[in-house]
Scaffold this active site. Structure first.
Site, short mmCIF file in Angstrom:
data_model
loop_
_atom_site.label_atom_id
_atom_site.label_comp_id
_atom_site.label_asym_id
_atom_site.label_seq_id
_atom_site.Cartn_x
_atom_site.Cartn_y
_atom_site.Cartn_z
N ASN A 84 45.00 -22.72 19.59
CA ASN A 84 45.79 -21.83 18.50
C ASN A 84 47.13 -21.65 19.21
O ASN A 84 48.07 -21.86 18.40
CB ASN A 84 45.26 -20.69 18.04
CG ASN A 84 43.87 -20.88 17.45
OD1 ASN A 84 43.84 -21.59 16.46
ND2 ASN A 84 43.00 -20.36 17.90
N SER A 109 55.79 -12.95 24.29
CA SER A 109 55.12 -11.67 24.44
C SER A 109 55.26 -10.93 25.79
O SER A 109 55.70 -11.66 26.92
CB SER A 109 53.44 -11.76 24.16
OG SER A 109 52.90 -10.51 24.69
N TYR A 146 46.17 -14.99 27.15
CA TYR A 146 46.94 -14.83 26.20
C TYR A 146 48.54 -15.12 26.82
O TYR A 146 49.39 -15.86 26.08
CB TYR A 146 46.75 -13.71 25.43
CG TYR A 146 48.07 -13.22 24.41
CD1 TYR A 146 48.00 -14.11 23.03
CD2 TYR A 146 48.70 -12.35 24.63
CE1 TYR A 146 48.88 -13.48 22.24
CE2 TYR A 146 49.82 -12.11 23.69
CZ TYR A 146 49.94 -12.55 22.48
OH TYR A 146 50.87 -12.42 21.51
N LYS A 150 51.44 -17.95 25.95
CA LYS A 150 52.96 -17.68 25.50
C LYS A 150 54.03 -18.40 26.46
O LYS A 150 54.91 -18.51 26.08
CB LYS A 150 53.13 -15.98 25.43
CG LYS A 150 52.26 -15.53 24.54
CD LYS A 150 52.78 -16.12 22.85
CE LYS A 150 52.00 -15.52 21.69
NZ LYS A 150 52.49 -16.33 20.30
#
Lengths: 257, 257
Positions: A84, A109, A146, A150
């Site tokens: 994703n 982020s 995560y 990013k």
């Protein structure tokens, strides 16, 4: 920006903060994997960002993209962020270039640089006398996969800028909460981003001229270890909020992550 | 390093340069997707690096990993670098951490920073009077999706170092050619890495102490825009070759990419 703005992940929290502030200022094309649950400005496209054909169709005639879609969980497993957040971002960048889009705003982020917060530095670095300032020129240090995803989205943006002339700004979003900063959570106070500053910052990303930039998306907090100088200088960011103004006020909520 | 060294992508060009120099100095466990075509030191495991279970089994008892495997083509399509270079690297890092490996040497590439070679700077930056030196602290600027995948491998290494205590060195490999530098190719001469310097550099990566490092893998060329100071200081790299020593010699081959 007279052409429509494509907002991916429109139904998420950042998307709602942006639309809450500047819904009336642009012609929007909203894209999300989930159907809309309420009123929304402009068109609404239900599509998966890993499907190139769907994304390319949604990109037609678009002048700028704000790409928020992806798995937003810091603890998301690799399989999800690979698909994703990494493959998804590549698909959206590619479709933007193919459609002749001018500006691309990528939602990065604080988790891309979370490991600068070492045991030796914390909690001192969250306080207003601390001198460390990350400014966007430092190499990523993700705290989780995560954050890796990013950081990869930022590198993809660099590639699409250098090789395909897309203007790209990556916003390392801090701790976005509505109404007031996180309570009893120094880290969140240091990287607080109010809803109105969020909407204003993304508005500036749509209006300013830049080539490739990495900026921090936080309010003008007294306590901060992210510099907002680059956002001010390049984008004309002029934040109104400061988590210090809420200190000592009634604590209506517990800490938020 | 008394424990076995796992060398992934052992049959590729970099693997052959390394084994050509230091085959007798370690207990090797070679891993490649293809079966061996000739003699080789140590064990040989035929496995795909995207298969965690296969990689984890090959990692048992290993002290250090040199991870070379992946799609080596600068023009490789996204689907291949996403699977082989990004997901593959994550799988190998993960298996290394799970097996308690101490040192991880990641083969990065000049393509991770190729876009610093702008039209304004080239070809002047390939010449020995030019002052630009990339030193490994700069943000990636990939020229292709292969370069994006290598930059992502570096970020994964940073994550596995910070969060899982794996010692990681990323080597941005220049232009590795056997016998002599590329002919009539200034860029390749500036980033030439001889076979013996390659073997020596990876030997140093197995022996030196470090936390997380990004170094450039080139010989001590007069013409260079990559600094080798960090490789010298941290790893004890002591290169023997210099592409300038071959200037004016008989040109036996055409340029190599």
């Amino acid at each position: 920006m007279d052409d429509p703005v494509l907002l991916t992940g429109a139904s998420g929290r950042v998307g709602q903060a942006i639309l809450g502030g500047i819904a009336d200022d642009y012609e929007w094309r909203l894209l999300d994997r989930e159907p809309p649950t309420g009123d929304h400005p402009g068109e609404y496209v239900v599509a998966d960002i890993t499907d190139y054909d769907e994304v390319r169709a949604a990109m037609e005639g678009v002048g700028a993209v704000i790409h928020l879609a992806g798995d937003p969980r810091p603890e998301a497993p690799w399989s999800s962020v690979l698909e994703n957040n990494i493959d998804g971002a590549k698909t959206v960048y590619e479709a933007a270039v193919d459609a002749g889009v001018e500006k691309f705003v990528f939602a990065s982020s604080n988790h891309a640089v979370g490991a600068y917060e070492t045991d030796e530095r914390t909690p001192e670095m969250y306080r207003d006398h601390h001198e460390l300032r990350l400014d966007g020129t430092e190499l990523p240090r993700p705290t989780n996969l995560y954050g890796v995803s990013k950081a990869t989205g930022e590198v993809l943006g660099r590639y699409y800028h250098d090789e395909h002339d897309l203007d790209v700004v990556c916003v390392r979003i801090g701790n976005l909460t509505e109404g007031h900063p996180p309570i009893d959570y120094e880290r969140g106070q240091a990287m607080w981003l109010s809803y109105r500053d969020c909407a204003h910052l993304f508005d500036r990303c749509l209006r300013a001229d830049y080539d490739y930039e990495i900026v921090y998306g936080i309010s003008d907090n007294d306590r901060k270890y992210y510099s907002i100088d680059r956002a001010k200088d390049v984008l004309g960011y002029d934040p109104q909020d400061n988590s210090a103004h809420f200190e000592g006020e009634e604590r209506v909520h517990g800490p938020e992550a």
